[in-house]
Design an enzyme around this catalytic site. Structure first.
Site, short mmCIF file in Angstrom:
data_model
loop_
_atom_site.label_atom_id
_atom_site.label_comp_id
_atom_site.label_asym_id
_atom_site.label_seq_id
_atom_site.Cartn_x
_atom_site.Cartn_y
_atom_site.Cartn_z
N GLU A 58 0.85 -1.20 0.00
CA GLU A 58 0.00 0.00 0.00
C GLU A 58 0.88 1.25 0.00
OE1 GLU A 58 -2.91 0.00 3.10
OE2 GLU A 58 -3.75 1.94 2.48
N GLU A 216 -12.45 -2.44 1.91
CA GLU A 216 -13.09 -2.19 3.20
C GLU A 216 -14.22 -1.18 3.04
OE1 GLU A 216 -10.26 -1.61 6.41
OE2 GLU A 216 -9.55 -3.67 6.18
N TYR A 288 -6.98 -9.13 11.04
CA TYR A 288 -5.77 -8.76 11.78
C TYR A 288 -5.88 -9.28 13.21
CZ TYR A 288 -4.47 -5.56 8.02
OH TYR A 288 -4.10 -5.03 6.81
N GLU A 351 -5.90 -9.23 3.22
CA GLU A 351 -5.12 -8.57 4.28
C GLU A 351 -5.14 -9.48 5.50
OE1 GLU A 351 -5.90 -4.42 5.14
OE2 GLU A 351 -6.38 -4.01 3.04
N GLN A 401 1.91 -6.27 5.60
CA GLN A 401 2.19 -5.93 4.21
C GLN A 401 3.62 -6.35 3.89
OE1 GLN A 401 1.02 -1.99 2.91
NE2 GLN A 401 -0.82 -1.98 4.20
O1 AHR Z 1 -3.02 -2.55 6.13
C1 AHR Z 1 -3.33 -1.32 6.71
C2 AHR Z 1 -4.79 -0.97 6.57
O2 AHR Z 1 -5.56 -1.91 7.24
C3 AHR Z 1 -5.34 -0.98 5.17
O3 AHR Z 1 -5.14 0.20 4.50
C4 AHR Z 1 -6.79 -1.21 5.38
O4 AHR Z 1 -7.42 -1.86 4.31
C5 AHR Z 1 -6.86 -1.97 6.68
O5 AHR Z 1 -7.75 -1.43 7.57
#
Ligand code: AHR
Length: 552
Positions: A58, A216, A288, A351, A401
């Site tokens: 990103e 998102e 996450y 992600e 990432q």
């Molecule tokens: O990876 C960081 C951020 O996490 C991304 O921009 C977003 O898609 C997510 O909330």
């Protein structure tokens, strides 16, 4: 994880390796081991799509500018402006696909800013500008647009990856998405945009197959309801120019366990008939692992733990959150099946990774950068094993990432570069790509720990197996912080001719690589002696292991 929504909305081998090595023993007796793994050759689960081993880049903090792009005139070794160390490493791990330009950034990005002569490209305020540190370089706050579509596709070509572009659905009309596809994919000489591409040195179409339609969209991508987003998705996905190739459109999907998003979106899509389902290649799931508060809070900032300072309980808590991804995959798959009975739509986990609080940045000031440790390597191995075990459900996955951000494979700053323990896991696991996933039964005592006075546990060993012709690959994580796990491994009906083990571990669970100590955590390989039909292997504590077995 409504708090992340809120957060985003508010934005408008050293000594340790030697210690580990003693566990790489290979014993004769098939009795007395505490665990066993049985790999069932006659129970194939499906082909492991190589795109499960994908990446995410990103335009955020130090990912693009400094991480990937150093510039053509830089003294830092580069290939046409792209960091050479990164290119070399990514070739090594056989990176199959890379997602760009976001993330949240994608829904603020005008792809036209990043094409044409580099010196004529505009500077724009980065989506993440408001949370950028004051001391960070200007290129992080104000996007210089030196790395755009051409440079990204060139990067993908250099490393042998497919590009996966995320289109802006929040702030650009569908027409701009279609034009971006035209710029990338229209045949040489066919359109004005094809000519523009040619004038940059790329007459032949880029042939971009994967396209994200927003990101998102429940949060930073527009704060839509699933129903509103479905309407937008239909508009964007209708009559996208194809130029003779199959496009794989990825819809913005749920955040972790938001079943309502999955159901609401598909229900609305279906209102225009079942054929609408066929316009969707994948539904993006984001997950996450961030809450290390042991149940004390759900606050996005308060709940996060430290990347480097943690105790054994924090280690287990993170890994326990890691294994949740399997239930999310199964749950969303089931919900998808209520609407898409033939399961034509795949899950795209574009992600995933751990997310810690600030403080461990290799380059102070790089937002969302953290230093991955052995804990993150075990987390990543566990996650990739989950994907391998569900080959029919997962169309693609992208670790968040690639560099200088969250669960990075690599850290870089100016002329400094290192591979993180996560990078080594991707190296170890790369040979799973394209293999036939096999059912493997893990029987192993659970790990028990004390979670502030309450008993908690997580599976002992876990892993996955895949077969390429006669080459069987087994990857295994041992999450125990201090106990090795001696295990009998059998492959009923097969004879093993050759075996080797590659292990990533360290005596210190906090171990990590830095710009000055680049080899603190590196994998070690050993050939195993064969004695009998099964093998006995001691999986070291806190380890990720790859066993390569050649079958007769
Ligand atoms: O990876 C960081 C951020 O996490 C991304 O921009 C977003 O898609 C997510 O909330």
């Amino acid at each position: 994880m409504n708090n992340r929504r809120e957060f985003l909305r508010n934005l408008s081998l050293g000594t340790g390796a030697l210690f580990a090595w003693k566990y790489l023993s290979f014993a004769t007796p098939a009795t007395g081991t505490e665990s066993r793994i049985d790999i069932l050759l006659d129970e194939p689960l499906g082909m492991i799509s190589s795109t499960i081993y994908g990446h995410f880049t990103e335009n955020l903090g130090g990912v693009i500018y400094d991480g990937i792009w150093v510039g053509k005139n830089s003294v830092i070794p580069n290939v046409d402006g792209i960091r050479k160390d990164l290119v070399d490493q990514m070739r090594k791990i056989k990176a199959p696909v890379v997602r760009f330009p976001g993330g949240c950034f994608a829904d603020s990005y005008d792809w036209r800013d990043g094409i044409g002569p580099a010196d004529k490209r505009p500077r724009r305020t980065n989506f993440w500008g408001d949370v950028e540190s004051k001391n960070g370089p200007a290129s992080h706050k104000y996007d210089p647009n030196q790395f755009g579509t051409n440079e990204f596709v060139h990067f993908c070509n250099l490393i042998g990856s497919q590009p996966y572009l995320a289109a802006n659905l929040r702030s650009l009309p569908a027409e701009e998405f279609h034009r971006w596809v035209e710029y990338c994919n229209s045949p040489a000489g066919s359109t004005t945009l094809a000519d523009l591409r040619a004038s940059a040195g790329y007459p032949e179409p880029f042939g971009v197959r994967y396209w994200g339609v927003g990101n998102e969209s429940w949060g930073c991508g527009g704060n839509f309801t699933p129903q509103e987003y479905a309407v937008e998705f239909r508009r964007f996905a209708t009559w996208v120019p194809r130029y003779g190739m199959d496009l794989s459109l990825v819809a913005s999907g749920p955040n972790d366990d938001n079943w309502d998003w999955t159901r609401g979106f598909l229900e609305e899509i279906l209102k225009k008939g079942p054929s609408q389902l066929r316009s969707i290649y994948g539904l993006a799931l984001h997950y996450y692992a961030w809450n290390l508060s042991r149940g004390r809070t759900n606050d996005w900032n308060e709940g996060k733990g430290d990347a480097l300072k943690f105790d054994a309980v924090d280690w287990y808590e993170l890994l326990r959150q890691g294994e949740v991804i399997e239930s999310l995959i199964e749950g969303h798959w089931q919900a998808m099946g209520e609407f898409d009975r033939e399961h034509g739509i795949k899950l795209v986990v574009d992600e995933w990774g751990p997310w810690y609080k600030p403080g461990s940045e290799a380059t102070p000031g790089d937002i969302l950068e953290q230093t991955p440790t052995l804990r993150d390597a075990v987390f990543s191995g566990m996650t990739l094993d989950v994907f391998n075990r569900h080959p029919g459900k997962i169309g693609m996955a992208n670790c968040a990432q690639l560099i200088n951000c969250l669960n990075s494979l690599y850290l870089a700053h100016e002329d400094k570069f290192c591979v993180t323990p996560v990078g080594y896991v991707f190296d170890l696991y790369s040979a799973h790509q394209g293999g036939q996933s096999l059912r493997a039964i893990f029987s192993s005592p659970q790990v028990h720990y004390d979670r502030d006075g309450k008993a908690a546990n997580l599976p002992g060993l876990s892993g996955s197996a895949s077969l390429h012709d006669k080459e069987l690959m087994l990857t295994v994580t041992n999450p125990h912080t201090s106990e090795p796990n001696e295990t009998e491994i059998t492959i009923p009906g097969a004879t093993i001719r050759k075996a080797s083990a590659t292990v990533l571990t360290h005596s210190d669970i906090h171990a990590h690589n830095t710009f000055t100590e680049r080899d603190a955590v590196v994998p070690r390989t050993q050939t195993l002696e064969l004695r009998g039909a099964s093998i006995i292997f001691g999986f070291p504590p806190a380890s990720v292991t790859k066993l390569l077995l050649t079958l007769a």
